[in-house]
Scaffold this motif. Structure first.
Motif, PDB file in Angstrom:
ATOM      1  N   VAL A  46       7.503  46.591  22.900  1.00 39.30           N
ATOM      2  CA  VAL A  46       6.639  45.494  23.351  1.00 39.30           C
ATOM      3  C   VAL A  46       7.446  44.185  23.415  1.00 39.30           C
ATOM      4  CG1 VAL A  46       4.760  43.986  22.540  1.00 39.30           C
ATOM      5  CG2 VAL A  46       4.375  46.429  22.780  1.00 39.30           C
ATOM      6  N   LYS A 103      -7.888  40.253  27.306  1.00 42.72           N
ATOM      7  CA  LYS A 103      -7.954  40.229  25.833  1.00 42.72           C
ATOM      8  C   LYS A 103      -6.622  39.769  25.253  1.00 42.72           C
ATOM      9  CE  LYS A 103     -11.438  43.745  24.983  1.00 42.72           C
ATOM     10  NZ  LYS A 103     -11.635  45.134  24.559  1.00 42.72           N
ATOM     11  N   HIS A 109      -5.122  49.157  16.023  1.00 44.11           N
ATOM     12  CA  HIS A 109      -3.978  49.733  16.731  1.00 44.11           C
ATOM     13  C   HIS A 109      -3.558  51.084  16.163  1.00 44.11           C
ATOM     14  CE1 HIS A 109      -3.837  46.100  18.994  1.00 44.11           C
ATOM     15  NE2 HIS A 109      -2.879  46.593  19.734  1.00 44.11           N
ATOM     16  N   LEU A 156      -1.999  55.798  26.434  1.00 41.75           N
ATOM     17  CA  LEU A 156      -2.674  55.203  25.266  1.00 41.75           C
ATOM     18  C   LEU A 156      -3.738  54.202  25.719  1.00 41.75           C
ATOM     19  CD1 LEU A 156       0.238  54.302  22.767  1.00 41.75           C
ATOM     20  CD2 LEU A 156      -1.190  56.328  22.769  1.00 41.75           C
ATOM     21  N   LEU A 179       3.729  55.578  27.109  1.00 40.41           N
ATOM     22  CA  LEU A 179       2.750  54.694  26.464  1.00 40.41           C
ATOM     23  C   LEU A 179       1.498  54.505  27.322  1.00 40.41           C
ATOM     24  CD1 LEU A 179       4.952  51.837  24.933  1.00 40.41           C
ATOM     25  CD2 LEU A 179       4.023  53.858  23.819  1.00 40.41           C
ATOM     26  N   LYS A 207      -6.664  53.493  27.611  1.00 41.97           N
ATOM     27  CA  LYS A 207      -7.701  54.292  28.261  1.00 41.97           C
ATOM     28  C   LYS A 207      -8.748  53.410  28.946  1.00 41.97           C
ATOM     29  CE  LYS A 207      -7.177  57.849  24.692  1.00 41.97           C
ATOM     30  NZ  LYS A 207      -5.864  58.259  25.199  1.00 41.97           N
ATOM     31  N   TYR A 248      -5.570  53.387  17.957  1.00 37.08           N
ATOM     32  CA  TYR A 248      -5.171  53.568  19.364  1.00 37.08           C
ATOM     33  C   TYR A 248      -3.961  54.504  19.480  1.00 37.08           C
ATOM     34  CZ  TYR A 248      -7.856  49.213  20.105  1.00 37.08           C
ATOM     35  OH  TYR A 248      -8.831  48.245  20.138  1.00 37.08           O
TER      36      TYR A 248
END
Ligand code: HEM
Length: 111
Positions: free
Chosen positions: A94, A52, A81, A41, A38, A43, A84
């Motif tokens: 998560v 955030k 998302h 992803l 993951l 970047k 993303y």
């Protein structure tokens, strides 16, 4: 959730404010330990990302009395998302990383 439960969640969230940076840093390290694939992803700047996420969490907790108010924003977030490269099955990971981060933060505080 009824009014009293919302108050309790909001109070404990406020009390835990100073531990939030620890929790968020630990969350990403747990997530990448569970599923290293993951990592690419993400970047952008991870410090910004952590801020955030912390900001959004705060907004969610503050909106518990009127969660509908947050729906348009949450929908737009979900759409971003997809861009993303996030897949549905990642949400479980998560959740798992959040629970581990919470447990680690707790151990860190209480020995
Ligand atoms: C509980 C649900 C989630 C919440 C509340 C959340 C929150 C956020 C927020 C606030 C951002 C900042 C950028 C933006 O507003 O578009 C973001 C970006 C991102 N999130 Fe999530 N997220 C969630 C689930 C996930 C999952 C399951 C993944 C899978 C790995 C993920 C991967 C990413 C990636 C790759 C970015 C972009 C980072 C970059 O720009 O480098 N998120 N997320």
């Amino acid at each position: 959730m009824d009014h009293r439960q919302i108050e309790l969640v909001q109070q404990s969230f406020a009390q835990a404010e100073r531990f939030r940076p620890h929790l968020i840093i630990t969350f990403y390290s747990e997530l990448f330990a569970i599923e290293p694939s993951l990592k690419p992803l993400f970047k952008g700047d991870m410090e910004l990302q952590r801020r955030k996420l912390a900001g959004l969490l705060k907004q969610v907790i503050e909106s518990l009395h009127e969660p509908e108010a947050l729906l348009p924003e949450v929908r737009a977030l979900a759409m971003r998302h997809v861009g993303y490269g996030v897949q549905e099955r990642y949400y479980d990971l998560v959740g798992k990383a959040l629970r581990r981060a919470e447990a680690r933060t707790w151990r860190c505080l209480h020995g």
